[in-house]
Design an enzyme around this catalytic site. Structure first.
Site, PDB file in Angstrom:
ATOM      1  N   PRO A   1       0.839  -1.207   0.000  1.00  0.00           N
ATOM      2  CA  PRO A   1       0.000   0.000   0.000  1.00  0.00           C
ATOM      3  C   PRO A   1       0.872   1.255   0.000  1.00  0.00           C
ATOM      4  CG  PRO A   1      -0.671  -1.542   1.729  1.00  0.00           C
ATOM      5  CD  PRO A   1       0.613  -2.047   1.159  1.00  0.00           C
ATOM      6  N   GLU A   2       0.521   2.203  -0.864  1.00  0.00           N
ATOM      7  CA  GLU A   2       1.250   3.465  -0.939  1.00  0.00           C
ATOM      8  C   GLU A   2       0.323   4.580  -0.444  1.00  0.00           C
ATOM      9  OE1 GLU A   2       3.149   3.896  -4.795  1.00  0.00           O
ATOM     10  OE2 GLU A   2       3.100   1.743  -5.113  1.00  0.00           O
TER      11      GLU A   2
END
Ligand SMILES: [Zn+2]
Length: 271
Positions: A2-3
């Site tokens: 996840p960014e």
């Protein structure tokens, strides 16, 4: 992993069910999930604390507690947070569980176990080394220009460096470089003023689009409610190896490994 957009989507979904809730216990079957201050101390100190705010800094979720302490969670590769009733079926991958008042719990599911939980009196102990927040007004073209100056590194690994800029990871770095027309191997100090302006705009644009589309469900990422984001349907180059570029229509998206990470680009559009 996840960014920024995936973490932001998670934060937004957790505010409604979590703000105002009190943590009454922490269950954990993987003590290394707790990066600081160690599991027994975290269990003691967090008990009875109310969640007052939830924010994001880079790829970290930041929970402000009523004592002034901060609960910080990094999802790393496979972390996922959800709020469920305490009588929901047990999840063998929920290695850390925050038991809440009103019969619910916050589950930190993490099959690969790379995620981390911190309880900090001073949040800057964990967050202090992060670079600027790319969607904040303080992140101007001038700030990016100053940070690029004198840097000999290639652009792609530099964008992944969380001390250079916070929250950008593999997907959004490839996408931002594509829209800026910059080759991922370009040396950071070789950019013209126009290049920096384009890169600044493209970083913000791809992250904003990622938030609007509630993240990219490319590997394992799903929203807290288990549904998918939509950014995977809007990528220009990421994991499109061998397919024609949407921009020039003659270039074929290439994949190289840069700094140990898969990197995708159009050899015609990006120089
Ligand atoms: Zn192209």
């Amino acid at each position: 992993m996840p960014e920024l957009p995936e973490v932001e989507t998670t934060v937004r979904a957790l505010r409604e069910p979590l703000i105002g809730r009190t943590i009454i216990a922490v269950h954990n079957d993987w003590p290394r999930h707790v990066g600081m201050p160690g599991l027994p101390e975290l269990q003691t100190r967090i008990r009875g604390q109310r969640i007052e705010r939830i924010d994001r800094r880079g790829k970290y979720l930041v929970f402000t507690l009523n004592s002034g302490e901060t609960l910080i969670i990094h999802l790393k590769m496979t972390g996922h947070l959800s709020v469920v009733d305490q009588d929901a079926p047990p999840d063998p991958y929920a290695h850390t569980i925050f038991v809440l008042d009103q019969g619910q719990e916050l589950r930190f599911r993490d099959p690969r176990k790379f995620g981390r939980v911190y309880l900090a009196r001073d949040r800057y102990e964990i967050l202090g080394s992060l670079g600027p927040e790319p969607l904040e007004p303080a992140f101007t073209v001038e700030v990016l220009c100053r940070r690029l100056k004198g840097r000999k590194r290639a652009l792609k690994p530099l964008l992944l460096d969380q001390g250079f800029i916070a929250g950008v990871g593999n997907i959004y770095a490839d996408e931002a470089l594509y829209y800026a027309g910059l080759h991922p191997q370009r040396r950071a100090d070789s950019l013209s003023e126009a290049d920096v302006t384009a890169l600044h705009a493209s970083i913000r644009q791809v992250l904003q689009t990622g938030i609007e589309r509630e993240g990219a469900s490319i590997d394992r990422y799903v929203k807290p409610d288990g549904s998918k984001g939509d950014m995977q349907n809007a990528v220009a180059v990421f994991q499109r190896t061998g397919q024609p570029c949407y921009g020039c229509e003659t270039g074929i998206v290439q994949r190289i490994v840069l700094g140990g990470r898969s990197t995708h680009f159009c050899p015609i559009c990006q120089t």
